[in-house]
Design an enzyme around this catalytic site. Structure first.
Site, PDB file in Angstrom:
ATOM      1  N   LYS A 221      -1.031  11.548  30.636  1.00 55.74           N
ATOM      2  CA  LYS A 221      -0.417  12.367  31.684  1.00 55.74           C
ATOM      3  C   LYS A 221      -1.478  13.022  32.562  1.00 55.74           C
ATOM      4  O   LYS A 221      -1.404  12.965  33.796  1.00 55.74           O
ATOM      5  CB  LYS A 221       0.484  13.436  31.052  1.00 55.74           C
ATOM      6  CG  LYS A 221       1.622  12.856  30.239  1.00 55.74           C
ATOM      7  CD  LYS A 221       2.520  13.942  29.678  1.00 55.74           C
ATOM      8  CE  LYS A 221       1.811  14.799  28.651  1.00 55.74           C
ATOM      9  NZ  LYS A 221       1.432  14.046  27.442  1.00 55.74           N
ATOM     10  N   HIS A 439       1.046  -2.206  -8.153  1.00 57.09           N
ATOM     11  CA  HIS A 439       1.855  -1.459  -7.189  1.00 57.09           C
ATOM     12  C   HIS A 439       1.776  -2.097  -5.798  1.00 57.09           C
ATOM     13  O   HIS A 439       2.806  -2.348  -5.156  1.00 57.09           O
ATOM     14  CB  HIS A 439       1.372  -0.003  -7.134  1.00 57.09           C
ATOM     15  CG  HIS A 439       2.187   0.885  -6.263  1.00 57.09           C
ATOM     16  ND1 HIS A 439       3.080   1.804  -6.753  1.00 57.09           N
ATOM     17  CD2 HIS A 439       2.246   1.010  -4.904  1.00 57.09           C
ATOM     18  CE1 HIS A 439       3.655   2.444  -5.752  1.00 57.09           C
ATOM     19  NE2 HIS A 439       3.147   1.988  -4.617  1.00 57.09           N
ATOM     20  N   GLU A 440       0.572  -2.372  -5.334  1.00 56.09           N
ATOM     21  CA  GLU A 440       0.399  -2.923  -3.996  1.00 56.09           C
ATOM     22  C   GLU A 440       0.880  -4.373  -3.910  1.00 56.09           C
ATOM     23  O   GLU A 440       1.462  -4.782  -2.901  1.00 56.09           O
ATOM     24  CB  GLU A 440      -1.074  -2.831  -3.575  1.00 56.09           C
ATOM     25  CG  GLU A 440      -1.621  -1.418  -3.503  1.00 56.09           C
ATOM     26  CD  GLU A 440      -0.841  -0.522  -2.562  1.00 56.09           C
ATOM     27  OE1 GLU A 440      -0.229  -1.047  -1.606  1.00 56.09           O
ATOM     28  OE2 GLU A 440      -0.815   0.699  -2.795  1.00 56.09           O
TER      29      GLU A 440
END
Length: 643
Positions: A221, A439-440
């Site tokens: 902006k 887990h992964e």
């Protein structure tokens, strides 16, 4: 209450305290120099009576004397048995003019002479009147220079703090701003008006008085506002909304008046107010949490008057930026003040590629770097994020002494931004390492079968960031703006698949699924209360869309009956339970593959590229998957899972 008529309030201003201290210093210095409270010269001599001096001369104790008009200094002869042979100097004041004194001194063999005439007395008198005022004003000036936030501010109270850039000296053009083509097209008319005012005025057209740029932080902006001034080659006044507000009521309003007076003298010009929400929040009474105060309200009122009060087509255009439009006062956003409100969203894939090209102009890239592919892998990145990404990649390449920035550097930079820095000092024990690996891998296997899931690019058990012991990196190939019902179910199942893998392999769970469970629960609750995806409750929004700041003190849940609240909780639990069961079913169906990939990951710590793709292509979908994605329900005859 205004600054001009509030004399009592100014008494507490720090400058007056410093003036009082300065006056006290002046009085003390004057008394020291002129009234002799502390002698200007102090003498080490001992003062004696004149009669005692005559007696000492007649007794033969005086060795020499210096005679003056109103002062006699003399030295006694050292005593024979005295250990200290230093001269002892005495002073006495003669009584009138004793013409017999020289005869007495000669008679007793005293050496004497006369004091030189005092020709410097007028100098000391002059300095005693000049030096104290100089000291006073010097100390006062020093105090003022130290009080830039207090005393010095009183001398410039009501003056605008805006920084002025003349004739496009901001150094930014539209070619330096990418990814906001729609916003640039809207602003081209503003630039054309500043360059060719008569083209519009001869037809009776009125240019918008104000343009409000709305968008998340980092979307460009402020950069876009500078580009407007750079393209139009007109003076550019830049100020932050917080710079108007001061402690005393009326100061901010005076600064607004001064800013607009300067702008009118420089017209045509642009006045840019950054972070408008600091100045233009809802006034008192509109919201109990708006944080209103008299100074900010008077400043806002003055801004409203100036924007809708100056003559039409004066050439002064107000451009403001904010990332919190919901807190702005409605009177500020109405037509006639900020006529145009331009939304600057996060860039899409094409916009991200253009932004990357802008920031990569001065970076030496290798031939293998594909900016289009990088743009596809960075959804949700704003312009500032992409600029940081390019810089991080360049820093990594320089650290590794490369001659150019490679694609591997960019991939590592993406991981840094998404997952955080690699924590090489954080060493996991064997149990933790094995738990993280399964887990992964569980996340990777389940996400491979889910609709709308991003492609798994990398599995790692190397700790990164804060609390990240491992991660599964999924990078999208395209931008998505909607999520379908089955994709939400698949997303929840993917989030719960890490915990499911721990259950299947170890028959117990760890705390590593904390973040996954939190995200899955929030997504399931939104599906029921906000997206209307529950067949029992129907398309009813039981949750209000949160507006930043305004609703931060209110409950997001609408008022509902206890029966409805109970049904919402039951529906959320049903979605979580079925997604969890599907994750267990998929991983149990691919138990051998789960163990094989996890063992490989434990040896290599990182899996990516062709090897990872080959492993994931072996994942098999259970027969119940398609039915669950379609209906979201399981039959009651589900298989039992155990290690």
């Amino acid at each position: 209450m205004s600054l001009e008529n509030d004399n009592n309030q100014l008494k507490n201003f720090p400058i007056f305290q410093r003036i009082g201290k300065g006056l006290l210093l002046f009085i003390i210095t004057f008394l020291i120099f002129n009234l002799g409270i502390i002698p200007f010269f102090s003498s080490p001599s001992q003062e004696m009576a004149y009669s005692d001096f005559i007696k000492q001369v007649e007794a033969g104790k005086v060795e020499k004397a210096i005679l003056g008009k109103d002062r006699i200094e003399y030295v006694l002869k050292p005593e024979p048995d005295a250990k200290n042979k230093n001269e002892r100097v005495f002073v006495t004041i003669p009584v009138n003019i004793d013409v017999e004194l020289p005869k007495i001194l000669r008679a007793h063999d005293v050496k004497f002479s006369a004091l030189p005439p005092d020709n410097n007395g007028w100098i000391f008198t002059f300095l005693s009147w000049i030096v104290p005022p100089l000291i006073f004003f010097g100390i006062w000036g020093w105090l003022l220079s130290r009080a830039q936030g207090g005393g010095a501010a009183a001398l410039t109270v009501g003056k605008s703090k805006a920084r002025i850039y003349y004739q496009g000296s901001t150094g930014v053009k539209f070619e330096d701003v990418a990814g906001v083509d729609e916003a640039k097209a809207e602003l081209e008319e503003i630039i054309d008006f500043l360059k060719n005012t008569e083209k519009y005025t001869r037809l009776g057209a009125k240019i918008p008085k104000g343009v409000l740029l709305i968008g998340p932080p980092g979307t460009g902006k402020t950069l876009l506002a500078k580009a407007i001034a750079g393209e139009a080659s007109v003076p550019f006044f830049s100020i932050s909304g917080s710079e108007f507000i001061e402690l005393f009521v009326g100061v901010g309003a005076a600064r607004v008046r001064d800013l607009f007076e300067q702008a009118k003298q420089q017209a045509p010009c642009i006045v840019f107010i950054d972070e408008l929400d600091a100045l233009g929040k809802l006034r008192g009474g509109a919201n109990p949490f708006s944080g209103s105060n008299d100074e900010r309200e008077q400043t806002l009122n003055q801004l409203l008057t100036e924007m809708d009060g100056f003559d039409t087509n004066t050439g002064v255009i107000i451009v403001a930026a904010t990332n919190r439009p919901e807190v702005l006062d409605p009177a500020l956003r109405r037509p006639g003040r900020f006529d145009r409100q331009i939304s600057i969203a996060r860039p899409d894939k094409i916009g991200r590629e253009a932004i990357l090209r802008v920031h990569a102009k001065n970076v030496k890239l290798s031939e293998e770097v594909d900016l289009q592919k990088l743009a596809a892998r960075t959804p949700g990145f704003a312009g500032a994020d992409l600029a940081n990404l390019v810089n991080e990649a360049a820093l990594l390449a320089a650290r590794k002494n490369r001659s150019a920035v490679t694609m591997a550097d960019f991939n590592e930079a993406i991981e840094r931004v998404v997952a955080g820095l690699e924590k090489k000092s954080r060493v996991l024990n064997e149990t933790e390492k094995k738990t993280v690996a399964y887990h992964e891998v569980g996340h990777a296997l389940v996400s491979t079968l889910m609709p709308g899931a991003n492609q798994v690019e990398k599995i790692s058990i190397v700790p990164r960031g804060v609390g990240t012991l491992g991660y599964t990196l999924q990078l999208p190939e395209e931008d998505r703006f909607l999520m379908l019902e089955d994709e939400i179910r698949g997303r929840i199942a993917t989030l719960l698949s890490g915990r499911a893998a721990e259950e299947i392999v170890f028959n117990k769970v760890s705390t590593g699924a904390l973040d996954d469970i939190q995200k899955a629960t929030e997504l399931a609750e939104r599906a029921v209360t906000l997206y209307g995806m529950s067949d029992e409750l129907g398309p009813i929004a039981f949750e209000k869309i949160q507006q930043e700041f305004l609703d931060s003190f209110t409950s997001p849940r609408r008022l509902v009956s206890p029966k409805v609240a109970e049904e919402i909780d039951r529906q959320v639990k049903a979605i979580i339970d079925t997604a969890h069961q599907m994750a267990l079913l998929i991983l149990s169906h691919n138990r051998e593959l789960l163990q094989e990939i996890a063992e490989t990951l434990l040896q290599q710590e990182i899996l990516e590229g062709a090897l990872l793709k080959e492993k994931l292509n072996q994942v098999k979908a259970p027969p119940q998957l398609e039915e669950w994605l379609r209906s979201g329900r399981f039959s009651e005859n589900l298989p039992q899972f155990s290690n």
